[in-house]
Design a protein around this motif. Structure first.
Motif, PDB file in Angstrom:
ATOM      1  N   UNK A   6       0.679  -1.612  -0.025  1.00  0.00           N
ATOM      2  CA  UNK A   6       0.427   0.335  -0.332  1.00  0.00           C
ATOM      3  C   UNK A   6       0.650   1.107  -0.116  1.00  0.00           C
ATOM      4  N   UNK A   7       2.249   1.105   0.518  1.00  0.00           N
ATOM      5  CA  UNK A   7       3.313   2.745   0.176  1.00  0.00           C
ATOM      6  C   UNK A   7       3.189   3.102  -0.861  1.00  0.00           C
ATOM      7  N   UNK A   8       2.953   4.292  -1.176  1.00  0.00           N
ATOM      8  CA  UNK A   8       3.674   4.717  -2.387  1.00  0.00           C
ATOM      9  C   UNK A   8       4.651   4.737  -2.558  1.00  0.00           C
ATOM     10  N   UNK A   9       5.224   4.621  -3.886  1.00  0.00           N
ATOM     11  CA  UNK A   9       6.960   4.659  -3.795  1.00  0.00           C
ATOM     12  C   UNK A   9       7.541   5.610  -5.264  1.00  0.00           C
ATOM     13  N   UNK A  10       8.416   6.214  -5.427  1.00  0.00           N
ATOM     14  CA  UNK A  10       9.170   5.943  -6.810  1.00  0.00           C
ATOM     15  C   UNK A  10      10.192   5.843  -6.805  1.00  0.00           C
ATOM     16  N   UNK A  11      11.057   4.980  -8.532  1.00  0.00           N
ATOM     17  CA  UNK A  11      12.457   4.814  -8.344  1.00  0.00           C
ATOM     18  C   UNK A  11      13.538   6.514  -8.323  1.00  0.00           C
ATOM     19  N   UNK A  12      13.807   6.319  -7.398  1.00  0.00           N
ATOM     20  CA  UNK A  12      15.101   7.307  -7.146  1.00  0.00           C
ATOM     21  C   UNK A  12      15.596   7.923  -8.429  1.00  0.00           C
ATOM     22  N   UNK A  16       7.160   6.914 -12.843  1.00  0.00           N
ATOM     23  CA  UNK A  16       5.454   6.824 -12.489  1.00  0.00           C
ATOM     24  C   UNK A  16       5.910   6.562 -10.566  1.00  0.00           C
ATOM     25  N   UNK A  17       4.655   6.745 -10.299  1.00  0.00           N
ATOM     26  CA  UNK A  17       4.305   6.852  -9.057  1.00  0.00           C
ATOM     27  C   UNK A  17       4.167   5.365  -8.882  1.00  0.00           C
ATOM     28  N   UNK A  18       4.312   4.574  -8.192  1.00  0.00           N
ATOM     29  CA  UNK A  18       4.553   3.150  -7.338  1.00  0.00           C
ATOM     30  C   UNK A  18       4.221   2.535  -6.879  1.00  0.00           C
ATOM     31  N   UNK A  19       2.430   2.165  -6.548  1.00  0.00           N
ATOM     32  CA  UNK A  19       3.126   1.604  -5.448  1.00  0.00           C
ATOM     33  C   UNK A  19       2.847   0.152  -4.823  1.00  0.00           C
ATOM     34  N   UNK A  20       3.234  -0.515  -3.454  1.00  0.00           N
ATOM     35  CA  UNK A  20       3.922  -1.301  -3.291  1.00  0.00           C
ATOM     36  C   UNK A  20       3.010  -2.467  -3.030  1.00  0.00           C
ATOM     37  N   UNK A  21       2.982  -4.020  -3.819  1.00  0.00           N
ATOM     38  CA  UNK A  21       2.094  -5.332  -3.626  1.00  0.00           C
ATOM     39  C   UNK A  21       2.673  -5.108  -2.058  1.00  0.00           C
ATOM     40  N   UNK A  50      14.633   2.602  -5.084  1.00  0.00           N
ATOM     41  CA  UNK A  50      12.703   3.342  -3.798  1.00  0.00           C
ATOM     42  C   UNK A  50      13.414   3.875  -3.298  1.00  0.00           C
ATOM     43  N   UNK A  51      12.466   5.228  -2.541  1.00  0.00           N
ATOM     44  CA  UNK A  51      11.655   6.318  -1.707  1.00  0.00           C
ATOM     45  C   UNK A  51      10.483   6.068  -1.820  1.00  0.00           C
ATOM     46  N   UNK A  52      10.358   6.493  -0.676  1.00  0.00           N
ATOM     47  CA  UNK A  52       8.787   6.641  -0.248  1.00  0.00           C
ATOM     48  C   UNK A  52       8.555   7.679  -1.177  1.00  0.00           C
ATOM     49  N   UNK A  53       7.201   8.360  -1.531  1.00  0.00           N
ATOM     50  CA  UNK A  53       6.462   9.399  -2.333  1.00  0.00           C
ATOM     51  C   UNK A  53       6.272  10.097  -1.257  1.00  0.00           C
ATOM     52  N   UNK A  54       6.350  11.306  -1.964  1.00  0.00           N
ATOM     53  CA  UNK A  54       5.963  13.021  -0.883  1.00  0.00           C
ATOM     54  C   UNK A  54       4.907  13.085  -1.337  1.00  0.00           C
ATOM     55  N   UNK A  55       3.911  12.796  -1.797  1.00  0.00           N
ATOM     56  CA  UNK A  55       2.188  12.760  -1.643  1.00  0.00           C
ATOM     57  C   UNK A  55       1.681  14.425  -1.586  1.00  0.00           C
ATOM     58  N   UNK A  56       0.543  15.146  -2.680  1.00  0.00           N
ATOM     59  CA  UNK A  56       0.927  16.055  -2.003  1.00  0.00           C
ATOM     60  C   UNK A  56      -0.578  15.884  -0.943  1.00  0.00           C
ATOM     61  N   UNK A  57      -0.969  16.729   0.855  1.00  0.00           N
ATOM     62  CA  UNK A  57      -2.182  16.436   0.821  1.00  0.00           C
ATOM     63  C   UNK A  57      -1.289  15.786   1.705  1.00  0.00           C
ATOM     64  N   UNK A  58      -0.670  14.803   2.331  1.00  0.00           N
ATOM     65  CA  UNK A  58      -0.185  13.864   3.517  1.00  0.00           C
ATOM     66  C   UNK A  58      -0.086  14.002   4.358  1.00  0.00           C
TER      67      UNK A  58
END
Length: 72
Positions: A6-12, A16-21, A50-58
């Motif tokens: 469920x974590x949203x991550x991105x390649x360093x 695109x944003x990726x969702x961890x399965x 990978x790094x955890x994505x910083x989402x707007x509004x989080x």
């Protein structure tokens, strides 16, 4: 860094944003929607890529939760 489903991550390196399965110490399986072909893609990545994505509004959501707890 540890990742959980469920974590949203991105390649360093970007992309695109990726969702961890699923995630282990050796690999992180991710899914994302590839708009150019109109379908979902999956791939396994080494966690170091990978790094955890910083989402707007989080941060705002977390602040609101803290305020709610303070009011109780």
């Amino acid at each position: 860094m540890e990742f959980a489903p469920g974590d949203v991550v991105e390649l360093k390196s970007g992309g695109p944003l990726l969702t961890v399965v699923t995630a282990t110490a050796e690999k992180v399986s991710c899914i994302w929607f590839e708009e150019t072909v109109g379908e979902f893609r999956t791939h396994e990545f080494a966690p170091v890529l990978l790094s955890k994505a910083e989402l707007e509004g989080e941060e705002e959501d977390e602040d609101e939760e803290d305020e709610d707890e303070d009011e109780r």
